[in-house]
Design a protein around this motif. Structure first.
Motif, PDB file in Angstrom:
ATOM      1  N   THR A  53       0.809  -1.218   0.000  1.00 45.33           N
ATOM      2  CA  THR A  53       0.000   0.000   0.000  1.00 45.33           C
ATOM      3  C   THR A  53       0.847   1.275   0.000  1.00 45.33           C
ATOM      4  OG1 THR A  53      -0.207  -0.219   2.407  1.00 45.33           O
ATOM      5  CG2 THR A  53      -2.024  -1.066   1.081  1.00 45.33           C
ATOM      6  N   HIS A  75      -1.529   7.588  -1.057  1.00 40.74           N
ATOM      7  CA  HIS A  75      -2.716   8.254  -1.613  1.00 40.74           C
ATOM      8  C   HIS A  75      -2.964   7.869  -3.057  1.00 40.74           C
ATOM      9  CE1 HIS A  75      -3.566  11.542   1.430  1.00 40.74           C
ATOM     10  NE2 HIS A  75      -4.725  11.000   1.096  1.00 40.74           N
ATOM     11  N   THR A  78      -4.357   4.491  -3.371  1.00 44.10           N
ATOM     12  CA  THR A  78      -5.797   4.517  -3.072  1.00 44.10           C
ATOM     13  C   THR A  78      -6.557   4.923  -4.325  1.00 44.10           C
ATOM     14  OG1 THR A  78      -5.290   5.251  -0.839  1.00 44.10           O
ATOM     15  CG2 THR A  78      -7.562   5.502  -1.556  1.00 44.10           C
ATOM     16  N   TRP A  79      -6.056   5.929  -4.947  1.00 45.01           N
ATOM     17  CA  TRP A  79      -6.643   6.448  -6.175  1.00 45.01           C
ATOM     18  C   TRP A  79      -6.674   5.358  -7.248  1.00 45.01           C
ATOM     19  CZ3 TRP A  79      -3.944  11.181  -8.944  1.00 45.01           C
ATOM     20  CH2 TRP A  79      -4.702  11.557 -10.034  1.00 45.01           C
ATOM     21  N   GLY A  83      -7.770  -0.206  -1.121  1.00 37.03           N
ATOM     22  CA  GLY A  83      -8.187   0.289   0.188  1.00 37.03           C
ATOM     23  C   GLY A  83      -7.560  -0.592   1.245  1.00 37.03           C
ATOM     24  N   ARG A  84      -7.447  -0.107   2.468  1.00 35.45           N
ATOM     25  CA  ARG A  84      -6.892  -0.960   3.523  1.00 35.45           C
ATOM     26  C   ARG A  84      -7.462  -0.577   4.883  1.00 35.45           C
ATOM     27  NH1 ARG A  84      -0.757  -0.059   5.429  1.00 35.45           N
ATOM     28  NH2 ARG A  84      -1.576  -1.401   7.054  1.00 35.45           N
ATOM     29  N   ALA A 108      -9.922   9.311   0.449  1.00 34.08           N
ATOM     30  CA  ALA A 108      -9.720   8.765  -0.891  1.00 34.08           C
ATOM     31  C   ALA A 108      -9.834   9.870  -1.940  1.00 34.08           C
ATOM     32  CB  ALA A 108     -10.746   7.673  -1.171  1.00 34.08           C
ATOM     33  N   ALA A 157     -12.624   1.545   4.679  1.00 33.82           N
ATOM     34  CA  ALA A 157     -11.655   1.158   3.642  1.00 33.82           C
ATOM     35  C   ALA A 157     -12.325   1.056   2.271  1.00 33.82           C
ATOM     36  CB  ALA A 157     -11.004  -0.173   4.007  1.00 33.82           C
ATOM     37  N   GLY A 160     -13.747   4.628  -0.596  1.00 34.51           N
ATOM     38  CA  GLY A 160     -13.166   5.209  -1.817  1.00 34.51           C
ATOM     39  C   GLY A 160     -13.368   4.338  -3.038  1.00 34.51           C
ATOM     40  N   PRO A 162     -12.623   1.062  -3.724  1.00 33.05           N
ATOM     41  CA  PRO A 162     -11.461   0.311  -4.220  1.00 33.05           C
ATOM     42  C   PRO A 162     -11.891  -0.943  -4.969  1.00 33.05           C
ATOM     43  CG  PRO A 162     -11.831  -0.168  -1.912  1.00 33.05           C
ATOM     44  CD  PRO A 162     -12.832   0.900  -2.289  1.00 33.05           C
TER      45      PRO A 162
END
Ligand code: ATP
Length: 244
Positions: A53, A75, A78-79, A83-84, A108, A157, A160, A162
């Motif tokens: 990550t 970041h 994430t984009w 996710g985590r 996110a 998580a 955003g 993911p």
């Protein structure tokens, strides 16, 4: 059935001074899988998640959906669709479930959203239903059971949108009933279209819900296979006996 490779971890190593916490680890996760990552204390599980990550620097290569993300900040990963959660729940106790999840969404978005944010309300509403958090949406997180709190961190998580989530001990602090219930919700998340890499010490949860299990010991992969094979693998038994 699992699809294309969504996450490829290729020859990833992490060194802390003289300690090789993650040692030349390679494996892939396919779209739609729930893959378990287990191993005795100190095996390098959290460090590997940090490397994947972007929270710790590593050598080797990490690919998400065929894109090399190895040089990206957390970041930007994430984009890109990761996710985590973190070991130990860090939630805003006085804020409601919804508000805690919004924080994940803002985080996110701050990285630069990849998803269509005009659909957010629908997405979040479905997410709460999938996680069975509808009834507690407006309750302060501090009032909830540990099982619900773990699910709120999973929801955060997921906020955003993911494609893949990495969960670090979501069954921590849960009894076996709560853990089985969590397992059902994680399966629902997978059926909702999110691939899962699950780290947990709760062996019955991992062996029950995972399609595949990767075992780390002293930073190295010592086994990678279906739960039935992992359960009876002498190398795995030996690794656990050696440290307990
Ligand atoms: P647990 O199941 O106990 O959470 P783990 O499998 O997640 O363990 P890690 O926490 O990743 O294992 O630790 C792997 C190794 O790296 C251990 O030897 C640990 O002491 C070491 N380590 C982890 N973080 C650091 C750090 N920030 N600095 C130095 N060494 C570290």
């Amino acid at each position: 059935p699992p699809g294309d490779t969504i996450l490829r971890i290729d020859a990833v190593s992490v060194r802390y001074g003289g300690v090789v916490a993650v040692d030349d680890v390679s494996f892939g996760v396919r779209e739609g899988e729930i893959v378990g990552l287990i191993g005795p204390n100190g095996a390098g599980k959290t460090t590997l998640v940090d490397a994947v990550t972007g929270f710790t620097s590593a050598t080797g290569r990490v690919e998400l959906l065929g894109e090399d993300v190895s040089a990206l900040t957390p970041h930007r990963r994430t984009w890109a669709g990761m996710g985590r959660t973190f070991q130990g729940i860090e939630l805003y106790e006085d804020l409601s479930v919804e508000e805690n999840v919004s924080v994940g969404q803002e985080a996110a978005r701050h990285g630069g959203a990849h998803a269509d944010w005009s659909q957010d309300e629908d997405y979040l509403a479905r997410l709460f239903t999938v996680l069975k958090l509808d009834e507690v949406r407006r309750r302060p997180v501090g009032e909830l059971s540990q099982g619900h709190r773990q699910l709120v961190s999973v929801a955060r998580a997921l906020a955003g949108r993911p494609k893949l989530i990495l969960l670090d001990e979501p069954a921590g602090g849960l009894d076996s009933t709560e853990s089985a219930w969590l397992g059902q919700r994680l399966r629902a998340v997978r059926d909702y279209g999110v691939t899962i890499l699950l780290i947990d010490h709760d062996m019955s949860l991992v062996l029950e819900i995972c399609d595949r299990v990767v075992v780390l010991d002293l930073g190295k992969v010592i086994a990678d296979g279906p739960p039935a094979a992992i359960r009876t693998d002498p190398k795995v038994t030996q690794a656990y006996l050696g440290t307990s």
